[in-house]
Every structure is written in C-alpha cells, then in structure tokens.
Design a protein around this motif. Structure first.
Motif, PDB file in Angstrom:
ATOM      1  N   GLY A 144       0.788  34.332  -2.464  1.00 37.78           N
ATOM      2  CA  GLY A 144      -0.235  35.370  -2.451  1.00 37.78           C
ATOM      3  C   GLY A 144      -1.624  34.863  -2.854  1.00 37.78           C
ATOM      4  N   VAL A 145      -2.617  35.717  -2.594  1.00 37.42           N
ATOM      5  CA  VAL A 145      -4.012  35.347  -2.844  1.00 37.42           C
ATOM      6  C   VAL A 145      -4.308  35.241  -4.337  1.00 37.42           C
ATOM      7  CG1 VAL A 145      -6.421  36.067  -2.529  1.00 37.42           C
ATOM      8  CG2 VAL A 145      -4.768  36.395  -0.678  1.00 37.42           C
ATOM      9  N   GLU A 146      -3.681  36.071  -5.142  1.00 43.05           N
ATOM     10  CA  GLU A 146      -3.965  36.040  -6.576  1.00 43.05           C
ATOM     11  C   GLU A 146      -3.571  34.699  -7.191  1.00 43.05           C
ATOM     12  OE1 GLU A 146      -5.526  36.710 -10.019  1.00 43.05           O
ATOM     13  OE2 GLU A 146      -5.788  38.052  -8.295  1.00 43.05           O
ATOM     14  N   ALA A 147      -2.504  34.095  -6.689  1.00 43.87           N
ATOM     15  CA  ALA A 147      -2.114  32.764  -7.180  1.00 43.87           C
ATOM     16  C   ALA A 147      -3.174  31.732  -6.814  1.00 43.87           C
ATOM     17  CB  ALA A 147      -0.763  32.372  -6.595  1.00 43.87           C
ATOM     18  N   LEU A 148      -3.771  31.902  -5.635  1.00 43.72           N
ATOM     19  CA  LEU A 148      -4.861  31.006  -5.230  1.00 43.72           C
ATOM     20  C   LEU A 148      -6.059  31.182  -6.146  1.00 43.72           C
ATOM     21  CD1 LEU A 148      -6.213  29.027  -3.225  1.00 43.72           C
ATOM     22  CD2 LEU A 148      -6.822  31.018  -1.831  1.00 43.72           C
ATOM     23  N   ARG A 149      -6.373  32.425  -6.466  1.00 43.42           N
ATOM     24  CA  ARG A 149      -7.497  32.696  -7.365  1.00 43.42           C
ATOM     25  C   ARG A 149      -7.261  32.065  -8.737  1.00 43.42           C
ATOM     26  NH1 ARG A 149     -11.358  35.574  -5.352  1.00 43.42           N
ATOM     27  NH2 ARG A 149     -12.423  35.425  -7.358  1.00 43.42           N
ATOM     28  N   GLU A 150      -6.044  32.160  -9.239  1.00 43.86           N
ATOM     29  CA  GLU A 150      -5.727  31.576 -10.542  1.00 43.86           C
ATOM     30  C   GLU A 150      -5.849  30.051 -10.492  1.00 43.86           C
ATOM     31  OE1 GLU A 150      -4.975  30.994 -14.385  1.00 43.86           O
ATOM     32  OE2 GLU A 150      -5.399  32.920 -13.405  1.00 43.86           O
ATOM     33  N   ARG A 151      -5.430  29.471  -9.392  1.00 47.42           N
ATOM     34  CA  ARG A 151      -5.550  28.014  -9.231  1.00 47.42           C
ATOM     35  C   ARG A 151      -7.019  27.601  -9.249  1.00 47.42           C
ATOM     36  NH1 ARG A 151      -2.806  24.633  -4.203  1.00 47.42           N
ATOM     37  NH2 ARG A 151      -3.721  22.583  -4.675  1.00 47.42           N
ATOM     38  N   LEU A 152      -7.868  28.355  -8.549  1.00 52.18           N
ATOM     39  CA  LEU A 152      -9.296  28.053  -8.525  1.00 52.18           C
ATOM     40  C   LEU A 152      -9.914  28.305  -9.897  1.00 52.18           C
ATOM     41  CD1 LEU A 152     -11.860  27.246  -7.050  1.00 52.18           C
ATOM     42  CD2 LEU A 152     -12.085  29.602  -6.245  1.00 52.18           C
ATOM     43  N   GLN A 154      -8.664  27.781 -12.730  1.00 51.16           N
ATOM     44  CA  GLN A 154      -8.386  26.629 -13.584  1.00 51.16           C
ATOM     45  C   GLN A 154      -9.319  25.456 -13.272  1.00 51.16           C
ATOM     46  OE1 GLN A 154      -6.152  26.658 -16.100  1.00 51.16           O
ATOM     47  NE2 GLN A 154      -5.699  28.801 -15.615  1.00 51.16           N
ATOM     48  N   VAL A 155      -9.700  25.330 -11.996  1.00 53.14           N
ATOM     49  CA  VAL A 155     -10.503  24.186 -11.549  1.00 53.14           C
ATOM     50  C   VAL A 155     -11.996  24.461 -11.651  1.00 53.14           C
ATOM     51  CG1 VAL A 155     -11.059  22.760  -9.517  1.00 53.14           C
ATOM     52  CG2 VAL A 155      -8.681  23.392 -10.002  1.00 53.14           C
ATOM     53  N   ASP A 156     -12.403  25.680 -11.243  1.00 55.83           N
ATOM     54  CA  ASP A 156     -13.827  26.006 -11.165  1.00 55.83           C
ATOM     55  C   ASP A 156     -14.000  27.503 -11.416  1.00 55.83           C
ATOM     56  OD1 ASP A 156     -16.495  26.340 -10.584  1.00 55.83           O
ATOM     57  OD2 ASP A 156     -16.451  25.247  -8.687  1.00 55.83           O
ATOM     58  N   PRO A 157     -13.998  27.913 -12.693  1.00 60.97           N
ATOM     59  CA  PRO A 157     -14.064  29.350 -13.006  1.00 60.97           C
ATOM     60  C   PRO A 157     -15.327  30.027 -12.485  1.00 60.97           C
ATOM     61  CG  PRO A 157     -14.334  28.002 -14.990  1.00 60.97           C
ATOM     62  CD  PRO A 157     -13.883  27.082 -13.903  1.00 60.97           C
ATOM     63  N   LEU A 158     -16.442  29.307 -12.419  1.00 60.28           N
ATOM     64  CA  LEU A 158     -17.677  29.914 -11.907  1.00 60.28           C
ATOM     65  C   LEU A 158     -17.546  30.226 -10.425  1.00 60.28           C
ATOM     66  CD1 LEU A 158     -20.521  30.848 -12.427  1.00 60.28           C
ATOM     67  CD2 LEU A 158     -21.320  28.493 -12.079  1.00 60.28           C
ATOM     68  N   ALA A 159     -16.977  29.305  -9.656  1.00 60.96           N
ATOM     69  CA  ALA A 159     -16.759  29.563  -8.231  1.00 60.96           C
ATOM     70  C   ALA A 159     -15.778  30.711  -8.038  1.00 60.96           C
ATOM     71  CB  ALA A 159     -16.240  28.308  -7.539  1.00 60.96           C
ATOM     72  N   GLU A 160     -14.734  30.759  -8.855  1.00 62.39           N
ATOM     73  CA  GLU A 160     -13.759  31.851  -8.755  1.00 62.39           C
ATOM     74  C   GLU A 160     -14.430  33.200  -8.987  1.00 62.39           C
ATOM     75  OE1 GLU A 160     -11.262  34.961 -10.069  1.00 62.39           O
ATOM     76  OE2 GLU A 160     -12.526  33.826 -11.478  1.00 62.39           O
ATOM     77  N   HIS A 161     -15.377  33.238  -9.919  1.00 67.98           N
ATOM     78  CA  HIS A 161     -16.089  34.479 -10.215  1.00 67.98           C
ATOM     79  C   HIS A 161     -17.007  34.880  -9.063  1.00 67.98           C
ATOM     80  CE1 HIS A 161     -18.199  37.527 -12.511  1.00 67.98           C
ATOM     81  NE2 HIS A 161     -19.347  36.938 -12.202  1.00 67.98           N
ATOM     82  N   ARG A 162     -17.617  33.910  -8.402  1.00 70.69           N
ATOM     83  CA  ARG A 162     -18.607  34.203  -7.367  1.00 70.69           C
ATOM     84  C   ARG A 162     -17.994  34.566  -6.024  1.00 70.69           C
ATOM     85  NH1 ARG A 162     -22.847  29.148  -8.209  1.00 70.69           N
ATOM     86  NH2 ARG A 162     -23.953  29.984 -10.034  1.00 70.69           N
ATOM     87  N   ASP A 167     -11.632  36.214   0.015  1.00 71.58           N
ATOM     88  CA  ASP A 167     -12.225  35.169   0.845  1.00 71.58           C
ATOM     89  C   ASP A 167     -11.436  33.871   0.649  1.00 71.58           C
ATOM     90  OD1 ASP A 167     -13.809  33.457   2.311  1.00 71.58           O
ATOM     91  OD2 ASP A 167     -15.696  34.342   1.622  1.00 71.58           O
ATOM     92  N   VAL A 168     -10.282  33.808   1.283  1.00 73.13           N
ATOM     93  CA  VAL A 168      -9.371  32.674   1.122  1.00 73.13           C
ATOM     94  C   VAL A 168     -10.027  31.373   1.596  1.00 73.13           C
ATOM     95  CG1 VAL A 168      -7.180  31.671   1.914  1.00 73.13           C
ATOM     96  CG2 VAL A 168      -7.307  34.097   1.282  1.00 73.13           C
ATOM     97  N   ARG A 169     -10.756  31.446   2.685  1.00 73.94           N
ATOM     98  CA  ARG A 169     -11.349  30.233   3.249  1.00 73.94           C
ATOM     99  C   ARG A 169     -12.300  29.565   2.260  1.00 73.94           C
ATOM    100  NH1 ARG A 169     -14.226  29.895   9.220  1.00 73.94           N
ATOM    101  NH2 ARG A 169     -14.744  27.695   9.181  1.00 73.94           N
ATOM    102  N   VAL A 183     -16.078  16.918  -8.865  1.00 75.87           N
ATOM    103  CA  VAL A 183     -17.150  17.775  -9.373  1.00 75.87           C
ATOM    104  C   VAL A 183     -16.950  19.179  -8.815  1.00 75.87           C
ATOM    105  CG1 VAL A 183     -19.638  18.175  -9.471  1.00 75.87           C
ATOM    106  CG2 VAL A 183     -18.749  15.822  -9.447  1.00 75.87           C
ATOM    107  N   PRO A 184     -16.898  20.215  -9.645  1.00 77.61           N
ATOM    108  CA  PRO A 184     -16.739  21.580  -9.141  1.00 77.61           C
ATOM    109  C   PRO A 184     -17.850  21.943  -8.156  1.00 77.61           C
ATOM    110  CG  PRO A 184     -16.423  21.520 -11.510  1.00 77.61           C
ATOM    111  CD  PRO A 184     -16.951  20.174 -11.121  1.00 77.61           C
ATOM    112  N   ILE A 185     -17.493  22.673  -7.111  1.00 77.95           N
ATOM    113  CA  ILE A 185     -18.472  23.023  -6.094  1.00 77.95           C
ATOM    114  C   ILE A 185     -19.606  23.864  -6.682  1.00 77.95           C
ATOM    115  CG2 ILE A 185     -17.298  25.143  -5.332  1.00 77.95           C
ATOM    116  CD1 ILE A 185     -18.070  24.362  -2.459  1.00 77.95           C
ATOM    117  N   SER A 186     -19.316  24.659  -7.698  1.00 83.09           N
ATOM    118  CA  SER A 186     -20.353  25.489  -8.320  1.00 83.09           C
ATOM    119  C   SER A 186     -21.412  24.621  -8.987  1.00 83.09           C
ATOM    120  CB  SER A 186     -19.740  26.439  -9.351  1.00 83.09           C
ATOM    121  OG  SER A 186     -19.067  25.710 -10.368  1.00 83.09           O
TER     122      SER A 186
END
Length: 315
Positions: A144-152, A154-162, A167-169, A183-186
């Motif tokens: 599911g998408v929520e698991a993807l959000r949790e994974r992101l 952990q890696v880049d919380p600012l990007a996850e927030h934005r 928006d899975v892509r 380096v986090p994309i954010s």
C-alpha cells in the motif's frame, strides 16, 4: 547530452507564461496574446513533445502555426522517453533563439513539472533507475501507499511532508534520488523553492468555475474521439518500438490502449478519459495555487476573451 548534475535556472525573467487546466482555453488566448506583443509560443505540455500524438494533445493546427511560430512540439518519437531535464534543455535553447530575433517567448500549456522548471529552475538529479522503480512499485502493490510514505519518511521527512498523499511517482523518485546520491532530494532542491512576486514577472493562469470547466472537458473528450483518437493510438502502437512508458501513460492514450487490448469497451474508455481528465484538471489547479508567481485570470462562459487579453497585456 549534458551531465545529469547540470542545473537549469528559471526562465521567467526572459519569458511570459500562460497556463491553466486542460480545456481552459489557453491555446486560443495564447495565440491572440502572441500576435499582440510580437511573441512566439513555446509549448508547456509533456505529451505534445511526441511526434504524431496530435489528437489527444490538441496540438496547434497548421493554420495556428502559420499565425504564430510554435516551439517544443514534435521533438521526439513516441517510442522515446522524454524527461523534465530534456524539456528544460530544449526550452533554454528555444528562449535564447527567440530573444535573439527580438521576439517575446510565451510559454503556453499546463504540465505542472514543466511549469515549475520554468518558474523556479530545475535540478535533474541522477538518471532513472527503472529496476529500482519496478521493485518499489511491486512493494506498493503488496503493502500500500502508506507503507511507501513511511519508507520515504525515514529517508527524507521533508520530501514526505511536501509530496501529495497519493503521488506515488514523486515519492518513488525521491527515494531513487536519495539512494543514488546519498543526499535527500529535498536538500538538493532548496535553491529551487525561491519565489518572486507576481509583480516581477508575467505569469498567468486561467481559472474556471468547476462545473463549467468539467463541461468543457467533456466536450473536448467527445471531440477527440470523433476526430479519430482510437485510430491515432492504434497507428502509434503498430510502429516499430511502439510507445514509451511516458507516452503510454498520458491521459487519453492509456485508456484507449486498454480499449484496444480488450480490457474495456469504447464507451467505458470515453468515460474514463473524461473522468481522468477532470481529475488531472483538479491536480493542475492545486499546483497553480501553490505558485505565488502566478496571477489568476477568472474565466466563465459568455465572458469576453478581449477582457482576459487586456489583463495579460497590462502586466
């Protein structure tokens, strides 16, 4: 080909912009605007870059191109992938050429990521890792998408927030960039979050009442099928190489492909194209509201296009 680390500065100090949701009337108004100010039009559409994808993209006609030169259309074959970086490279070249002739570059179209590149600049980051993307997509299907959000998260919380909730892509791309660069994309994109005042640029979006825009979308979709959209898609699929991932995912094309595959009937394909286009229009308008550079021009059925044109010319 430029290095993947090359960044592209914004272009709004050199160009005008007219955007709006699908079927908002920006193409027609853009033509009139270009004629008034001595401009040339640059398409701001991620699918119009493909040759022979004409009906589903409402590309300019031969008569319209005769009225005003158009750029950034028909750049590659449908079998090729075309990225934001490819677009920004071509856009910078076209703007410089137009300015060298003493003409005004006017971007007209509604692809949000292309628009953001023009307004804020763009960092291409590393090239796509398709195997990694497929792996993450399989995880999304399973967990599911929520698991993807949790994974992101952990890696880049600012990007996850934005990034928008579904928006899975973009979430996958954020994971991909962090994995490839460390380096986090954010962090990489901080320089591209800078905004200018709408008084310092000429960037405009046509905004319609929701019910009227939906009616315009429904009419356009019906006209596309009447004009031969199904035949256009079949001819593209029959070519050597067929259609790229990006081309196949375009609204209007992916639904017809499903119809030609026998997955859905023609009436269902029409209904889905209209529904997906309305959903796309809502996402576009959400993006437009997030850009502080944009001034909104309110439109409605029966309004005089000359009034909108005057608002463009006053800026």
């Amino acid at each position: 080909m430029q290095d993947a680390e090359t960044t592209f500065p914004p272009l709004i100090d050199k160009a005008y912009v007219l955007t709006g949701a699908t079927a908002s009337g920006k193409s027609s108004l853009g033509l009139d605007w270009a004629e008034r100010v001595g401009g040339e039009i640059l398409s701001l559409d991620s699918i119009a870059v493909y040759r022979d994808m004409d009906i589903g993209t409402a590309k300019p006609t031969a008569d319209q191109i005769a009225r005003v030169p158009h750029h950034l259309i028909n750049l590659v074959d449908p079998a090729e992938e075309f990225s934001v970086a490819c677009y920004m490279r071509a856009a910078h070249q076209a703007v410089n050429e137009i300015c060298s002739r003493g003409k005004v570059p006017i971007f007209v179209g509604g692809t949000p990521m292309f628009l953001k590149g023009i307004l804020r600049g763009f960092d291409p980051g590393p090239p796509a890792d398709w195997e990694f993307r497929k792996s993450v997509e399989r995880d999304v299907q399973e967990h599911g998408v929520e698991a993807l959000r949790e994974r992101l998260r952990q890696v880049d919380p600012l990007a996850e927030h934005r990034i928008n909730t579904n928006d899975v892509r973009r979430m996958i791309r954020a994971l991909e960039v962090s994995r490839a660069t460390g380096v986090p994309i954010s962090h990489r994109q901080i320089q591209f979050e800078k905004q200018v005042s709408p008084d310092q640029c000429n960037v405009n979006a046509l905004m319609w009442p929701r019910d009227q825009l939906h009616a315009r979308i429904n009419e356009r979709v019906e006209a596309m099928f009447q004009a031969g959209l199904v035949g256009e898609v079949q001819s593209l699929l029959d070519r050597p190489g067929g259609m790229s991932r990006t081309a196949r995912q375009a609204v209007g094309y992916r639904e017809v492909i499903e119809h030609l595959d026998g997955t859905i009937d023609l009436d269902t394909a029409k209904e889905q194209v209209a529904a997906h286009t309305r959903r796309l229009a809502r996402r576009q308008e959400t993006w437009f509201r997030s850009f502080k550079e944009i001034r909104h021009i309110e439109m409605s059925e029966g309004c005089d296009p000359e009034q909108a044109l005057q608002q463009l010319q006053q800026r």
